[in-house]
Design an enzyme around this catalytic site. Structure first.
Site, short mmCIF file in Angstrom:
data_model
loop_
_atom_site.label_atom_id
_atom_site.label_comp_id
_atom_site.label_asym_id
_atom_site.label_seq_id
_atom_site.Cartn_x
_atom_site.Cartn_y
_atom_site.Cartn_z
N LYS A 98 4.56 9.15 8.87
CA LYS A 98 4.17 8.60 10.02
C LYS A 98 5.08 9.09 11.44
O LYS A 98 4.96 9.94 11.79
CB LYS A 98 4.09 6.81 10.00
CG LYS A 98 3.00 6.73 9.01
CD LYS A 98 2.45 5.17 9.13
CE LYS A 98 1.05 5.20 8.27
NZ LYS A 98 0.88 4.26 7.29
N ASP A 131 9.21 2.76 -0.27
CA ASP A 131 8.30 3.45 0.45
C ASP A 131 8.39 2.82 1.99
O ASP A 131 8.07 1.91 2.40
CB ASP A 131 6.82 2.94 -0.07
CG ASP A 131 5.61 3.49 0.86
OD1 ASP A 131 6.08 4.24 1.85
OD2 ASP A 131 4.38 3.17 0.56
N TYR A 138 0.65 -1.19 -0.10
CA TYR A 138 0.03 -0.06 -0.07
C TYR A 138 0.79 1.26 -0.02
O TYR A 138 1.96 1.33 0.78
CB TYR A 138 -0.84 -0.05 1.12
CG TYR A 138 -1.79 1.15 1.29
CD1 TYR A 138 -2.64 1.33 0.15
CD2 TYR A 138 -1.75 2.15 2.54
CE1 TYR A 138 -3.73 2.60 0.75
CE2 TYR A 138 -2.37 3.22 2.48
CZ TYR A 138 -3.39 3.46 1.64
OH TYR A 138 -4.07 4.69 1.79
C1 LIG Z 1 0.51 4.99 5.77
C2 LIG Z 1 1.13 4.43 4.44
C3 LIG Z 1 1.02 5.19 3.38
C4 LIG Z 1 0.05 6.45 3.54
O1 LIG Z 1 0.37 7.50 4.37
P1 LIG Z 1 -0.82 8.70 4.83
O2 LIG Z 1 -0.08 9.55 5.43
O3 LIG Z 1 -1.75 7.74 5.30
O4 LIG Z 1 -1.20 9.14 3.54
C5 LIG Z 1 2.00 4.96 2.55
N1 LIG Z 1 2.52 3.83 2.29
C6 LIG Z 1 2.89 3.20 3.42
C7 LIG Z 1 3.83 1.90 3.34
C8 LIG Z 1 2.25 3.39 4.51
O5 LIG Z 1 2.13 2.54 5.47
#
Ligand SMILES: *Cc1c(COP(=O)(O)O)cnc(C)c1O
Length: 432
Positions: free
Chosen positions: A273, A245, A150
């Site tokens: 995060k 990511d 994701y």
């Molecule tokens: C949470 C997450 C996102 C998205 O971040 P948001 O701040 O919710 O837009 C993208 N990539 C990964 C791996 C994530 O865990």
């Protein structure tokens, strides 16, 4: 699925009924709606250390940690004080402020593959910008992503494969143009042969390969030895960019993220995060000659009214400094290892051969005894059994993510007493 008694939490039930009148589905992010486990969400009015408190006065040991940011627990005083002080100096300037520079410098120091970095407001913005930048830099359009990874709700990345090893994407969401999804190739994670075949077929058109180096949005599983190395090699060979990511893993699994653990150097990295200390922050960075393609120096446009916001910078910097000052990663590993031992002992005792995965402070218990290494194997989990476990834990005052396909998070604020209580509650829930 389990439908718990709504009279248990009358205030939350009333709030949720009202929320549904004014907010689609009653929530501002879908997983909060508890659709994966049945029942209704509770409303949180306060969070402190490893505990959250709902509007009915119930208290829970929290293993969601606002989906990752709360690595020091909720409302750690160093972060709260930093935000208070920053707020006293003004809420947003819309012109450079010194903390942005210190944040950027810190990121570049801790994550050596990042030579330059830009700050944004969410993980989604970070990955979206990485994809645009990769396309702008390479002059190519195609993207490879992996099933189960994701990357936020970015159009081009909201795609997973249909059947077959190499399927051109169909959008996961209504509203994503098929013509755009066509440009995204979605492959099974850990399938080296599929990646090689994709590069052999259309290597010259591939702008980037994007992945979570530690996939943690379909439960939690790991790259097989050599998989990340192969991706690095193929990208270099074909002139495509490798995008990690690390929105979830950055600053959590190690100071330098998953790339430090695996020793792989991506071209671009997305962060979020933990970096915001609970405020909305994201960042993306990488090789200088790629980052220099961004506006105002280069032709790839990217901007943000609140980017580098002084409150968010203050919160994030305070959190990062505290992590470093206390070498929190060693402590998180200790708590995580003890938790893993306890859960394994319980599983043995109750005769369940579920797959428990953990790295540092992230974990996932898959309700299947099969090996889990990609989305398809994760989906073999018994979701009904997970839902029963989830609700039994919740009723016992322990809050895990309301879906089999999410990771759990431990913070430095989880005390021995919290973990002992969690051990008892999970043991009862697993024995049931
Ligand atoms: C949470 C997450 C996102 C998205 O971040 P948001 O701040 O919710 O837009 C993208 N990539 C990964 C791996 C994530 O865990």
């Amino acid at each position: 699925m389990t439908t718990p008694d709504p009279t248990l939490r009358p205030q939350s039930a009333e709030l949720f009924a009202r929320a549904k009148r004014f907010i689609p589905g009653g929530v501002n992010s879908p997983v909060r709606a508890f659709r994966g486990v049945g029942g209704e969400p509770f409303f949180v009015t306060r969070a402190e250390a490893a505990h959250i408190y709902d509007s009915d006065g119930r208290e829970y040991v929290d293993f969601v940690g606002t989906w990752g940011p709360a690595i020091l627990g909720h409302a750690p005083s160093v972060v709260v004080e930093a935000v208070r002080a920053a707020a006293g100096r003004g809420l947003s300037f819309g012109i450079p402020n010194p903390d942005e520079v210190e944040m950027a410098r810190t990121i570049c120091e801790w994550v050596p593959s990042i030579k330059k970095v830009r700050l944004v407001n969410s993980g989604t913005e970070a990955t979206m910008s990485c994809v645009r930048l990769a396309r702008g830099f390479t002059g190519r359009d195609r993207i490879i992503k992996f099933e189960g990874c994701y990357h936020g709700h970015v159009d081009a990345l909201l795609v997973k494969a249909g059947s077959g090893a190499l399927t051109h994407g169909r959008p996961d969401s209504a509203g994503v143009p098929a013509a755009l999804a066509e440009l995204t190739l979605t492959l099974p994670f850990n399938d080296e042969a599929a990646v090689r075949a994709a590069f052999a077929r259309e290597g010259a058109q591939i702008a980037a390969v994007i992945l979570e180096p530690i996939p943690a949005n379909a439960g939690l599983y790991f790259a097989r030895p050599g998989f990340l190395e192969t991706l690095r090699e193929l990208c270099t060979q074909h002139g495509a960019l490798l995008i990690f990511d690390e929105v979830m893993t950055g600053f959590r699994v190690a100071r330098g993220g998953a790339q430090e653990i695996y020793g792989i150097t991506p071209d671009l990295t997305a962060l979020g995060k933990v970096i915001g200390g609970g405020l909305p922050v994201g960042a993306f960075g990488g090789r200088a000659e790629i980052m220099d393609q961004l506006s105002p120096d280069g032709p790839v446009y990217q901007a943000g009214t609140l980017s580098g916001n002084p409150l968010a910078m203050a919160a994030g910097l305070a959190q990062l400094r505290e992590l470093a000052r206390t070498n929190a990663w060693a402590r998180l590993e200790e708590i995580g290892a003890a938790f893993e031992d306890a859960v394994r002992a319980t599983l043995k005792k109750v005769g369940k051969r579920y797959s428990l995965h953990r790295i540092g402070s992230m974990f996932c218990l898959f309700f299947t005894d099969g090996e889990v290494y990609d989305l398809a194997t994760a989906q073999r989990s018994d979701r009904q059994a997970f839902a029963r476990f989830f609700h039994a834990c919740l009723d016992g005052g322990v809050y895990f993510a309301p879906s089999q396909f999410e990771a759990g998070f431990i913070s430095t604020a989880h005390t021995g007493a919290d973990m002992a209580r969690t051990g008892e509650v999970t043991a009862r829930a697993l024995a049931a």
